[in-house]
Design a protein around this motif. Structure first.
Motif, short mmCIF file in Angstrom:
data_model
loop_
_atom_site.label_atom_id
_atom_site.label_comp_id
_atom_site.label_asym_id
_atom_site.label_seq_id
_atom_site.Cartn_x
_atom_site.Cartn_y
_atom_site.Cartn_z
N SER A 154 -12.54 -55.86 18.15
CA SER A 154 -11.08 -55.79 18.06
C SER A 154 -11.04 -57.22 17.31
O SER A 154 -10.06 -57.36 16.14
N ALA A 155 -11.29 -58.29 17.74
CA ALA A 155 -10.86 -59.65 17.25
C ALA A 155 -11.24 -60.01 15.46
O ALA A 155 -10.74 -60.21 14.75
N ARG A 156 -12.56 -59.63 15.52
CA ARG A 156 -13.27 -59.66 14.23
C ARG A 156 -12.52 -58.74 13.15
O ARG A 156 -12.46 -58.81 11.88
N LEU A 157 -12.33 -57.44 13.63
CA LEU A 157 -11.69 -56.60 12.91
C LEU A 157 -10.48 -56.86 12.34
O LEU A 157 -10.06 -56.80 11.17
N LEU A 158 -9.40 -57.30 13.10
CA LEU A 158 -8.47 -57.87 12.87
C LEU A 158 -8.38 -59.05 11.89
O LEU A 158 -7.46 -59.10 10.79
#
Length: 262
Positions: A154-158
């Motif tokens: 989630s964090a890397r995607l964001l």
């Protein structure tokens, strides 16, 4: 009339008398002209101090507004039930009259720059939250799915996929919020921390034309410079949009040429 006003009036009369004695006409300050180079020469430090305060309040307000708006936009996107209240609250804050906002904040922060900064942060939220949210929602679903298939969390995607694609909308909102904040900072003159607004207010009070015009022009120039800097930052951070625009221009020219030949 107080002592300071009496002294100013006496100085003006004396200067005018000297000008008449020397055979020269009244200076632009004595004539109270709108455009006056003598005002710029004699009040340069005052103008610099007011401009520095104006820029400082604007930059701090916009940066804090961005830091507050970002998590609010993420909350509104991830929890659909929170989108309505978040957007509604920021809209309501934007409708509060500035004088009333500063009056409500003064008992909390006292007469200080914090009153102006807090009010400006609240006003910037409605623009920043909506633009950040719009930019994130405009990211194609297939791009997210492809990133997840490559093992993105989630964090890397964001931060590596969604935010770069949302940058045009985010910077567009930042530009609007910054220009609005430059203008609204002048209202801080009601508590003595309005930057160039302090000069505009004092100039209006004494009908000092050069002071009013000079401070107003500087305020407009600050807004234009800030907008151009952010536009340059957007072009620097999103080089792919320039390529897309050039490709679109080539397609339109090709279609136009084909239509002309046909």
């Amino acid at each position: 009339m107080d002592v300071a006003s009496s002294a100013t009036a006496a100085a003006s009369v004396l200067t005018g008398a000297r000008s008449m004695a020397s055979g020269r006409g009244p200076s632009c300050l004595e004539a109270n002209d709108w455009i006056c180079g003598e005002y710029l020469r004699t009040r340069s430090q005052e103008l610099v101090d007011a401009t520095v305060q104006h820029v400082g309040i604007t930059v701090v307000s916009v940066l804090i507004g961005l830091l507050v708006a970002f998590p609010l936009a993420l909350l509104a996107r991830r929890r659909r039930g929170a989108a309505g209240p978040v957007l509604g609250l920021t809209t309501v804050l934007y409708t509060v009259p500035s004088l009333a906002m500063f009056a409500l904040l003064t008992p909390v922060f006292g007469v200080s720059p914090a009153v102006v900064v807090t009010g400006l942060v609240m006003y910037s939220l409605t623009i920043l939250v909506r633009n950040i949210l719009a930019g994130l929602e405009a990211v194609p679903a297939e791009v997210r799915e492809a990133a997840r298939g490559m093992g993105y969390g989630s964090a890397r995607l964001l931060f590596e996929v969604e935010l770069p694609l949302a940058l045009p909308a985010l910077v567009a909102g930042l530009r609007i919020a910054t220009v609005s904040t430059v203008a609204m900072t002048t209202i801080g003159s009601v508590v003595g921390y309005g930057g160039l607004g302090n000069l505009i207010a004092s100039g209006m009070e004494g009908f000092f034309k050069a002071e009013v015009l000079t401070a107003s022009v500087l305020c407009v120039l600050l807004a234009l410079v800030a907008d151009l800097l952010l536009m340059g930052l957007q072009r620097l951070l999103t080089p792919w949009t320039r390529g897309r625009a050039r490709a679109g221009g080539r397609l339109r020219r090709t279609a136009g040429a084909a239509k002309a030949v046909g």
